[in-house]
Design a protein around this motif. Structure first.
Motif, PDB file in Angstrom:
ATOM      1  N   VAL A   1      11.363  -6.359  -4.137  1.00 57.26           N
ATOM      2  CA  VAL A   1       9.918  -6.355  -3.970  1.00 57.26           C
ATOM      3  C   VAL A   1       9.335  -5.280  -4.877  1.00 57.26           C
ATOM      4  CG1 VAL A   1       8.013  -6.043  -2.342  1.00 57.26           C
ATOM      5  CG2 VAL A   1      10.114  -7.201  -1.607  1.00 57.26           C
ATOM      6  N   THR A   2       8.471  -5.675  -5.793  1.00 62.25           N
ATOM      7  CA  THR A   2       7.867  -4.741  -6.743  1.00 62.25           C
ATOM      8  C   THR A   2       6.416  -4.406  -6.427  1.00 62.25           C
ATOM      9  OG1 THR A   2       7.243  -6.599  -8.188  1.00 62.25           O
ATOM     10  CG2 THR A   2       9.396  -5.556  -8.572  1.00 62.25           C
ATOM     11  N   TRP A   3       5.788  -5.172  -5.551  1.00 66.39           N
ATOM     12  CA  TRP A   3       4.411  -4.890  -5.145  1.00 66.39           C
ATOM     13  C   TRP A   3       4.135  -5.597  -3.833  1.00 66.39           C
ATOM     14  CZ3 TRP A   3       0.430  -8.268  -4.096  1.00 66.39           C
ATOM     15  CH2 TRP A   3      -0.827  -7.694  -3.877  1.00 66.39           C
ATOM     16  N   ALA A   4       3.276  -5.002  -3.010  1.00 65.49           N
ATOM     17  CA  ALA A   4       2.917  -5.596  -1.730  1.00 65.49           C
ATOM     18  C   ALA A   4       1.543  -5.089  -1.327  1.00 65.49           C
ATOM     19  CB  ALA A   4       3.953  -5.259  -0.652  1.00 65.49           C
ATOM     20  N   ASN A   5       0.837  -5.889  -0.527  1.00 63.59           N
ATOM     21  CA  ASN A   5      -0.482  -5.473  -0.056  1.00 63.59           C
ATOM     22  C   ASN A   5      -0.356  -4.710   1.259  1.00 63.59           C
ATOM     23  OD1 ASN A   5       0.190  -7.583   1.632  1.00 63.59           O
ATOM     24  ND2 ASN A   5      -1.890  -8.396   1.713  1.00 63.59           N
ATOM     25  N   SER A   6      -1.496  -4.285   1.802  1.00 64.15           N
ATOM     26  CA  SER A   6      -1.484  -3.425   2.992  1.00 64.15           C
ATOM     27  C   SER A   6      -0.905  -4.141   4.202  1.00 64.15           C
ATOM     28  CB  SER A   6      -2.906  -2.944   3.293  1.00 64.15           C
ATOM     29  OG  SER A   6      -3.391  -2.126   2.256  1.00 64.15           O
ATOM     30  N   ALA A   7      -1.206  -5.438   4.372  1.00 65.42           N
ATOM     31  CA  ALA A   7      -0.673  -6.167   5.523  1.00 65.42           C
ATOM     32  C   ALA A   7       0.853  -6.192   5.488  1.00 65.42           C
ATOM     33  CB  ALA A   7      -1.237  -7.587   5.549  1.00 65.42           C
ATOM     34  N   TYR A   8       1.417  -6.380   4.314  1.00 70.98           N
ATOM     35  CA  TYR A   8       2.876  -6.374   4.175  1.00 70.98           C
ATOM     36  C   TYR A   8       3.434  -4.983   4.484  1.00 70.98           C
ATOM     37  CZ  TYR A   8       7.418  -7.603   2.112  1.00 70.98           C
ATOM     38  OH  TYR A   8       8.749  -7.848   1.912  1.00 70.98           O
ATOM     39  N   LEU A   9       2.786  -3.934   3.920  1.00 70.17           N
ATOM     40  CA  LEU A   9       3.259  -2.574   4.162  1.00 70.17           C
ATOM     41  C   LEU A   9       3.160  -2.209   5.636  1.00 70.17           C
ATOM     42  CD1 LEU A   9       1.644  -0.776   1.084  1.00 70.17           C
ATOM     43  CD2 LEU A   9       4.023  -1.504   1.347  1.00 70.17           C
ATOM     44  N   ASN A  10       2.071  -2.610   6.304  1.00 68.93           N
ATOM     45  CA  ASN A  10       1.928  -2.289   7.728  1.00 68.93           C
ATOM     46  C   ASN A  10       3.005  -2.968   8.558  1.00 68.93           C
ATOM     47  OD1 ASN A  10      -0.351  -0.769   7.143  1.00 68.93           O
ATOM     48  ND2 ASN A  10      -1.755  -2.479   7.522  1.00 68.93           N
ATOM     49  N   LEU A  11       3.339  -4.225   8.220  1.00 68.14           N
ATOM     50  CA  LEU A  11       4.389  -4.916   8.955  1.00 68.14           C
ATOM     51  C   LEU A  11       5.749  -4.271   8.706  1.00 68.14           C
ATOM     52  CD1 LEU A  11       5.125  -7.222  10.815  1.00 68.14           C
ATOM     53  CD2 LEU A  11       5.275  -8.743   8.840  1.00 68.14           C
ATOM     54  N   VAL A  12       5.985  -3.840   7.472  1.00 68.26           N
ATOM     55  CA  VAL A  12       7.245  -3.158   7.169  1.00 68.26           C
ATOM     56  C   VAL A  12       7.340  -1.854   7.954  1.00 68.26           C
ATOM     57  CG1 VAL A  12       8.518  -1.971   5.353  1.00 68.26           C
ATOM     58  CG2 VAL A  12       7.555  -4.227   4.918  1.00 68.26           C
TER      59      VAL A  12
END
Length: 531
Positions: A176-187
């Motif tokens: 994974v080279t980039w992600a938005n806030s929703a993805y980061l919050n779930l992680v």
């Protein structure tokens, strides 16, 4: 004197030359100073100085870069941004103490980023970023253009960060080279609030979808978190050698599909237990749904029905199996089927099919939404047989009642006439009233207010005892007319009138005294009242 003049003239010339030289140097300095300062600012390196993860110092471009990155601390924002551009940064950073100096270059892209990490000792770490494409370029950026691009970038970043969908980008190795806030919050939620980099893949795009492809070609995937399952419709796009994935929440769609599937299963089980045959045809008149009772009633093969035949093919097969009324000719039968289809599609339609085998089917056609039509096949052979038997019994009872010599009438508890025989109509007139009160008026007009009729009215108004009541009154044609009252079930009343015995023909002996009927009622009346 001349010598003094020459010395003064030389001194003045030298002074003028010195002044001109100084002015030229001053002009060059004033003209070159802004350019030099501008080039110095434009080419100022992007350098950071950290001590144990805390920012100690940074250049102006470095602080500008940090201000544009999302996150909490300076180290978190910078490491996340570097991790997206340089995936090996997080893996090599713990070994920096032994190497003291590491240089990384971004793979791919038109302007690869170069990072120089230096361990200065005592926990100090200096990071220097360089863009080779911009080095020594001396390009001055238009502030209005830069502001417009920054404004558009801020709008796009805000829209992506406030979106409930998961968006990320991964390379060919699945990193994974980039992600938005929703993805980061779930992680972070799955990692119990910790920021993990490189970011883990919470949805494995190489795995087989849990459910078939959703509408639009999306892949439906499932994520388990906090004991619950979350569903997403994943859309994939290949951009620049990397995969951009967008996962839209599909929990509501999954719940709706599950409810619809359970509802269809419930209907299927209900239809399977129905004794009525069901056949539903769509707007193109192709069979879409049928139940097992249809097979039992029509005898059609299951393979033929599952092949979704047309309505007319279905009716043709019924005609071949002798499961439709035998027509006079094929044209009349086809016209009858066209009428059936048109009537069923436009409104409620019912037909009785008397089959050659002696069975009777009730065929009901009902319209459905979108031009569909449903046909219900019900075997009513036993019902028709029972109805015929009941009618035969009623006819027999009426014949027996008409064969009696006594005039008999039965009244309901509310005084309504339920039944009367032919002898009663002959005695009191064919126009039989509908209520008991009307009958009393007919008796009074025909016989007058005799004591016997008064006794009959009193008996009708009083509560009937368990034993039958008998009496006599004047008849409509004169003579004596006996009457009898008997209570039936449901508070119904049986009233009978015994006509006088006709005279015996000449040459026939009169009955003996022991065989004569009682004067109050005839033998037939007695049989009717005593049952």
């Amino acid at each position: 004197m001349v010598a003094q003049f020459l010395i003064a003239f030389a001194a003045a010339g030298l002074a003028v030359l010195l002044a001109l030289a100084w002015l030229r140097l001053a002009d060059r300095g004033l003209a070159g100073a802004p350019v030099a300062r501008g080039l110095e600012r434009a080419l100022e390196p992007i350098a950071f100085l950290f001590r144990d993860g805390t920012l100690v110092d940074a250049t102006v471009p470095a602080r500008t870069l940090l201000a544009s990155l999302p996150g909490d601390s300076e180290w978190q924002r910078l490491s996340a941004w570097l991790g997206m551009r340089l995936p090996e940064f997080s893996a090599l950073l713990p070994d920096l103490g032994g190497a003291a100096r590491i240089e990384l270059t971004e793979r791919g892209g038109h302007s690869p980023l170069r990072l120089l990490a230096e361990d200065l000792g005592e926990g100090l770490l200096r990071l220097t970023l360089a863009d080779p494409a911009a080095e020594d370029a001396g390009i001055l950026v238009d502030s209005l253009s830069l502001h417009a691009m920054e404004q558009e970038l801020e709008i796009l970043r805000s829209a992506m960060d406030h979106s409930p969908m998961l968006a990320w980008r991964q390379d060919l190795q699945g990193q994974v080279t980039w992600a938005n806030s929703a993805y980061l919050n779930l992680v972070e939620a799955k990692a119990q609030g910790q920021t993990v980099w490189p970011l883990p893949r919470i949805i494995d795009l190489s795995a087989r979808p849990v459910q078939p492809a959703a509408p639009g070609g999306a892949r439906r995937m499932q994520i388990d978190h906090d004991g619950q399952s979350r569903w997403y419709d994943c859309h994939l796009h290949e951009i620049g050698g990397q995969t951009v994935a967008i996962a839209l929440p599909a929990d509501a769609a999954v719940r709706a599909e599950r409810s619809l599937r359970e509802f269809v299963q419930t209907l299927t089980k209900t239809f399977a237990d129905l004794p009525i045959g069901l056949a539903i045809f769509d707007r193109e008149r192709n069979l879409q749904l049928f139940n097992p009772a249809l097979i039992d009633l029509t005898g059609l093969a299951t393979g033929f029905l599952t092949a979704r035949p047309t309505l007319y093919a279905f009716l043709d097969r019924l005609r071949e199996a002798r499961m439709v009324p035998e027509p006079k000719d094929y044209r009349s039968w086809r016209n009858q089927m066209n009428t059936l289809e048109a009537a069923a599609s436009s409104g409620h339609h019912v037909e009785m099919w008397s089959l050659p085998g002696g069975q009777t089917y009730r065929v009901t056609g009902r319209p459905h939404p979108d031009g569909a039509v449903a046909f219900l096949f019900e075997d009513i052979t036993s019902e028709i047989s029972l109805t015929r038997k009941f009618r035969a019994d009623l006819s027999l009872g009426a014949e027996v009642l008409d064969a009696l010599e006594d005039a008999v009438a039965v009244f309901a508890a509310n005084g309504e006439l339920l039944i009367s025989n032919r002898r009663y109509a002959e005695l009191w007139g064919a126009a039989v009233p509908a209520t008991l009160e009307g009958h009393v008026q007919v008796w009074t007009q025909a016989c007058g207010a005799s004591p016997g009729l008064v006794a009959l009215r009193d008996a009708l108004n009083a509560a009937l005892p368990d034993e039958p009541l008998r009496g006599a009154m004047a008849g409509p044609a004169g003579g004596l007319l006996s009457w009898g009252l008997r209570g039936l079930s449901g508070a119904r009343l049986l009233l009978s009138f015994a006509a006088p015995m006709p005279p015996l023909p000449m040459g026939r002996e009169a009955p003996r005294a022991a065989d004569k009927p009682e004067p109050a009622a005839s033998a037939a009346m007695q049989r009717a009242l005593t049952g």
